[in-house]
Design an enzyme around this catalytic site. Structure first.
Site, PDB file in Angstrom:
ATOM      1  N   GLY A   9      32.249   7.006   0.314  1.00  0.00           N
ATOM      2  CA  GLY A   9      32.016   5.626   0.728  1.00  0.00           C
ATOM      3  C   GLY A   9      32.203   4.728  -0.468  1.00  0.00           C
ATOM      4  N   LEU A  10      33.469   4.349  -0.686  1.00  0.00           N
ATOM      5  CA  LEU A  10      33.777   3.582  -1.893  1.00  0.00           C
ATOM      6  C   LEU A  10      33.965   2.109  -1.544  1.00  0.00           C
ATOM      7  CD1 LEU A  10      36.243   6.189  -3.437  1.00  0.00           C
ATOM      8  CD2 LEU A  10      33.821   5.866  -4.010  1.00  0.00           C
ATOM      9  N   SER A 128      18.698  -1.430  -5.337  1.00  0.00           N
ATOM     10  CA  SER A 128      18.710  -2.883  -5.301  1.00  0.00           C
ATOM     11  C   SER A 128      19.458  -3.453  -6.490  1.00  0.00           C
ATOM     12  CB  SER A 128      17.286  -3.439  -5.305  1.00  0.00           C
ATOM     13  OG  SER A 128      17.337  -4.853  -5.335  1.00  0.00           O
ATOM     14  N   LYS A 182      12.017   0.271  -0.658  1.00  0.00           N
ATOM     15  CA  LYS A 182      13.158  -0.660  -0.728  1.00  0.00           C
ATOM     16  C   LYS A 182      13.036  -1.741   0.351  1.00  0.00           C
ATOM     17  CE  LYS A 182      17.262  -2.366  -1.776  1.00  0.00           C
ATOM     18  NZ  LYS A 182      17.964  -2.872  -0.656  1.00  0.00           N
ATOM     19  N   HIS A 185      10.536  -4.175  -0.790  1.00  0.00           N
ATOM     20  CA  HIS A 185      11.193  -4.994  -1.816  1.00  0.00           C
ATOM     21  C   HIS A 185      11.958  -6.143  -1.153  1.00  0.00           C
ATOM     22  CE1 HIS A 185      14.854  -6.199  -3.936  1.00  0.00           C
ATOM     23  NE2 HIS A 185      14.190  -6.020  -5.059  1.00  0.00           N
ATOM     24  N   ASN A 186      12.732  -5.816  -0.147  1.00  0.00           N
ATOM     25  CA  ASN A 186      13.529  -6.856   0.507  1.00  0.00           C
ATOM     26  C   ASN A 186      12.652  -7.872   1.228  1.00  0.00           C
ATOM     27  OD1 ASN A 186      15.537  -5.130  -0.377  1.00  0.00           O
ATOM     28  ND2 ASN A 186      16.837  -5.500   1.400  1.00  0.00           N
ATOM     29  N   GLU A 189      11.375 -10.109  -1.291  1.00  0.00           N
ATOM     30  CA  GLU A 189      12.499 -10.978  -1.683  1.00  0.00           C
ATOM     31  C   GLU A 189      12.607 -12.170  -0.708  1.00  0.00           C
ATOM     32  OE1 GLU A 189      16.236  -8.780  -2.331  1.00  0.00           O
ATOM     33  OE2 GLU A 189      17.212 -10.303  -1.107  1.00  0.00           O
TER      34      GLU A 189
HETATM   35  P1  NBP Z   1      31.217  -1.888   2.426  1.00  0.00           P
HETATM   36  O1  NBP Z   1      31.431  -2.538   3.743  1.00  0.00           O
HETATM   37  O2  NBP Z   1      31.819  -2.490   1.221  1.00  0.00           O
HETATM   38  O3  NBP Z   1      31.737  -0.372   2.522  1.00  0.00           O
HETATM   39  C1  NBP Z   1      31.401   0.437   3.615  1.00  0.00           C
HETATM   40  C2  NBP Z   1      31.846   1.864   3.367  1.00  0.00           C
HETATM   41  O4  NBP Z   1      31.388   2.672   4.451  1.00  0.00           O
HETATM   42  C3  NBP Z   1      33.360   2.053   3.297  1.00  0.00           C
HETATM   43  O5  NBP Z   1      33.624   3.001   2.307  1.00  0.00           O
HETATM   44  C4  NBP Z   1      33.679   2.600   4.692  1.00  0.00           C
HETATM   45  O6  NBP Z   1      34.828   3.420   4.711  1.00  0.00           O
HETATM   46  C5  NBP Z   1      32.477   3.460   4.928  1.00  0.00           C
HETATM   47  N1  NBP Z   1      32.276   3.879   6.335  1.00  0.00           N
HETATM   48  C6  NBP Z   1      31.913   3.159   7.417  1.00  0.00           C
HETATM   49 BR1  NBP Z   1      31.579   1.373   7.399  1.00  0.00          BR
HETATM   50  N2  NBP Z   1      31.807   3.878   8.522  1.00  0.00           N
HETATM   51  C7  NBP Z   1      32.120   5.128   8.160  1.00  0.00           C
HETATM   52  C8  NBP Z   1      32.187   6.352   8.861  1.00  0.00           C
HETATM   53  N3  NBP Z   1      31.887   6.418  10.161  1.00  0.00           N
HETATM   54  N4  NBP Z   1      32.548   7.464   8.189  1.00  0.00           N
HETATM   55  C9  NBP Z   1      32.837   7.392   6.877  1.00  0.00           C
HETATM   56  N5  NBP Z   1      32.793   6.250   6.144  1.00  0.00           N
HETATM   57  C10 NBP Z   1      32.431   5.135   6.780  1.00  0.00           C
HETATM   58  O7  NBP Z   1      29.632  -1.716   2.295  1.00  0.00           O
HETATM   59  P2  NBP Z   1      28.676  -1.876   0.983  1.00  0.00           P
HETATM   60  O8  NBP Z   1      28.402  -3.312   0.757  1.00  0.00           O
HETATM   61  O9  NBP Z   1      29.192  -1.063  -0.121  1.00  0.00           O
HETATM   62  O10 NBP Z   1      27.307  -1.259   1.530  1.00  0.00           O
HETATM   63  C11 NBP Z   1      27.108   0.130   1.711  1.00  0.00           C
HETATM   64  C12 NBP Z   1      25.646   0.382   1.926  1.00  0.00           C
HETATM   65  O11 NBP Z   1      24.927  -0.072   0.802  1.00  0.00           O
HETATM   66  C13 NBP Z   1      25.038  -0.342   3.129  1.00  0.00           C
HETATM   67  O12 NBP Z   1      24.059   0.480   3.723  1.00  0.00           O
HETATM   68  C14 NBP Z   1      24.388  -1.534   2.511  1.00  0.00           C
HETATM   69  O13 NBP Z   1      23.325  -2.035   3.299  1.00  0.00           O
HETATM   70  C15 NBP Z   1      23.895  -0.949   1.220  1.00  0.00           C
HETATM   71  N6  NBP Z   1      23.615  -1.913   0.162  1.00  0.00           N
HETATM   72  C16 NBP Z   1      24.461  -2.949  -0.075  1.00  0.00           C
HETATM   73  C17 NBP Z   1      24.190  -3.855  -1.085  1.00  0.00           C
HETATM   74  C18 NBP Z   1      25.125  -4.986  -1.360  1.00  0.00           C
HETATM   75  O14 NBP Z   1      24.751  -5.875  -2.147  1.00  0.00           O
HETATM   76  N7  NBP Z   1      26.329  -5.013  -0.808  1.00  0.00           N
HETATM   77  C19 NBP Z   1      23.049  -3.696  -1.859  1.00  0.00           C
HETATM   78  C20 NBP Z   1      22.216  -2.621  -1.627  1.00  0.00           C
HETATM   79  C21 NBP Z   1      22.512  -1.747  -0.609  1.00  0.00           C
HETATM   80  P3  NBP Z   1      36.295   2.810   5.034  1.00  0.00           P
HETATM   81  O15 NBP Z   1      36.821   2.292   3.725  1.00  0.00           O
HETATM   82  O16 NBP Z   1      37.054   3.984   5.522  1.00  0.00           O
HETATM   83  O17 NBP Z   1      36.108   1.745   6.069  1.00  0.00           O
END
Ligand code: NBP
Length: 476
Positions: A9-10, A128, A182, A185-186, A189
């Site tokens: 999950g990049l 976070s 977590k 925390h939110n 926030e």
């Molecule tokens: P993104 O939307 O940037 O990335 C989502 C990732 O999930 C992609 O790699 C996507 O793969 C993959 N994915 C999905 Br959607 N469905 C999938 C599936 N069925 N099988 C395999 N891979 C799948 O999300 P992000 O902002 O990096 O957030 C990821 C997690 O981190 C979330 O739970 C989010 O709540 C949490 N989080 C985010 C932040 C923030 O500030 N953004 C902070 C803290 C926590 P693909 O490339 O093939 O679509």
């Protein structure tokens, strides 16, 4: 070379987390459902450290040193279940899956129990700090078994934010403890941001200050006890000029606050556990209210009081009062959050070290603040205050702030400026310290219409008054 850790999950978070591991000398195997995303990441950042590109889950698993440490950073909910279902059959007993997404702690508990049956460790881990934090040092809240922390902890600690040399990462407790913390925390926030927003609004509407002036006020506050990331960026947002209009940026932003749901989870969980987190709840409701365009429009003409202009000296005094009200309300919001952590910890047998939670929130995360040192100190030396409000430091601060706090709430009420967070915080403080609450009357009413019974202050037992009869009392 065998990879120390794997990341699948990049997206925004996963990519930066993988880079952070690599920058700290760990060999990182990387995988993404859409392979091109993984390849682009290697092209863009492959030079930052040792990466092992993996095109399939099987490749990823094969690249990992045993016991395997696999991090999933995909969307919470179905995506996380799908990834677990895909990888679990490829793993062996003793291997670990760490979920760094924002999962609900009940999902984490369910997943942990299911994977345990297959001999796998599942670590629900709160992370976070957003995109920047993931890359430069987040605050990390791992749950799961102590054994999994032994294997994962050193890697996580190496990439976490640091405060005075201490990593902002600690083993929170078993199964869902990390995601629970977590979530709180939110929620905190949300409360912090609502209190800041109300303070801004009061300075604007009551003191009559322009955004640039308010930015200066926040900059000043950031030099004192309110010193924190959120206060700092508040000054920056308020000082920002909109390029299109040449006016304050804040005046062109639509006033509808959105939410992804973790605040709602916090309040829902608090309702389930019976913990009064009114500060967080008011923050969630304030966001909801802001989004209801129709009733807002319909009510826009409703009468309110006149708002006379303040004399500059009074405005300055009022500004100082708002600082006190903000600080006192913040103490209450955190006291409520800590109460929720304490209750969750008891309910689920997590034995969470609440001082350690304060310590790991001092850096990396959105609510990082000097203030958290005080909370950590409140739990120092084996102390565990029943409520943070009675910790000597906070007790003194509340005592010093209370006249100003009451004045701000009174003025906001009189002038018709909504301050639900600050007001609810004061009401909580007054209710908690009250010797006697009107809950007694609520009990009386419940007994009247529903024979729900009541307890007495002077005798053990449950009682019912025969309201429809001769009004004598019987033991229930
Ligand atoms: P993104 O939307 O940037 O990335 C989502 C990732 O999930 C992609 O790699 C996507 O793969 C993959 N994915 C999905 Br959607 N469905 C999938 C599936 N069925 N099988 C395999 N891979 C799948 O999300 P992000 O902002 O990096 O957030 C990821 C997690 O981190 C979330 O739970 C989010 O709540 C949490 N989080 C985010 C932040 C923030 O500030 N953004 C902070 C803290 C926590 P693909 O490339 O093939 O679509």
């Amino acid at each position: 070379e065998e990879a120390h850790i794997g990341v699948t999950g990049l997206g925004v978070m996963g990519r930066n987390l993988a880079r952070n591991f690599a920058r700290h000398g760990h060999t990182v195997a990387v995988h993404n459902r859409t392979v091109s995303r993984m390849q682009r990441m290697i092209e863009d950042f492959g030079g930052e450290g040792a990466f092992v590109p993996a095109e399939s889950p099987r490749d990823l698993v094969a690249a990992l040193r045993r016991p395997r440490r696999l991090v999933t950073m995909v969307n919470a909910g179905h995506a996380t279940d799908a990834v677990i279902d895909e990888f679990a059959p490829l793993l062996e007993p003793g291997d670990m899956i760490m979920d760094g997404g924002n999962a609900h702690f009940q999902d984490t508990r369910r997943r942990e129990a299911a994977l345990k049956e297959r001999g796998l460790h599942f670590v629900g881990c709160g992370i976070s700090g957003g995109e920047e934090g993931a890359l430069h040092g987040p605050s990390i809240m791992p749950g799961g078994s102590p054994e999994s922390y032994e294997a994962l902890g050193p890697l996580l600690e190496s990439i976490a934010a640091r405060v005075n040399g201490e990593p902002c990462c600690t083993h929170i407790g078993p199964d869902g403890a990390g995601h629970f913390v977590k979530m709180v925390h939110n929620g905190i926030e949300y409360a912090d941001m609502q209190l800041i927003a109300e303070s801004y609004d009061l300075l604007r509407e009551v003191a009559g200050y322009a955004p640039a002036r308010i930015a200066d006020v926040f900059r000043g506050w950031n030099e004192g006890r309110l010193d924190s990331y959120l206060i700092q960026i508040t000054a920056e947002v308020l000082a920002h000029t909109d390029a299109a209009t040449g006016g304050p940026f804040i005046d062109v932003v639509a006033d509808r606050a959105e939410q992804k749901g973790t605040g709602r989870w916090t309040v829902g969980t608090a309702l389930d556990l019976g913990v009064p987190v009114s500060g967080i709840a008011e923050a969630v409701f304030a966001r909801s209210l802001s989004g209801h365009a129709e009733p807002r429009e319909a009510a826009a003409g409703l009468p309110g009081p006149a708002r006379p202009e303040l004399h500059p000296d009074d405005a300055r005094r009022f500004t100082d009062n708002v600082e006190q009200a903000l600080y006192a309300s913040k103490i209450v919001a955190y006291a409520q959050g800590w109460h929720l952590i304490q209750t969750g910890s008891q309910q689920y047998g997590w034995d969470i070290d609440r001082g350690a939670v304060a310590a790991i929130w001092r850096g990396g995360c959105i609510i990082r603040a000097r203030f958290l040192d005080e909370i950590r100190a409140a739990y120092g030396g084996g102390r565990a205050p029943v409520t943070l409000l009675t910790d000597p430091t906070f007790r003194r601060a509340l005592d010093e702030a209370q006249n100003a706090w009451r004045h701000v709430v009174a003025q906001a009420t009189e002038l018709g400026v909504p301050a639900p967070g600050v007001s609810a915080a004061l009401a909580y403080y007054d209710a908690l310290r009250a010797g006697r609450l009107p809950a007694a009357l609520v009990q009386g009413l419940r007994d009247y219409f529903g024979a729900h019974t009541y307890e007495r202050t002077d005798r053990e037992g449950s009682f019912h008054t025969l309201w429809g009869g001769d009004r004598s009392e019987e033991s229930a």
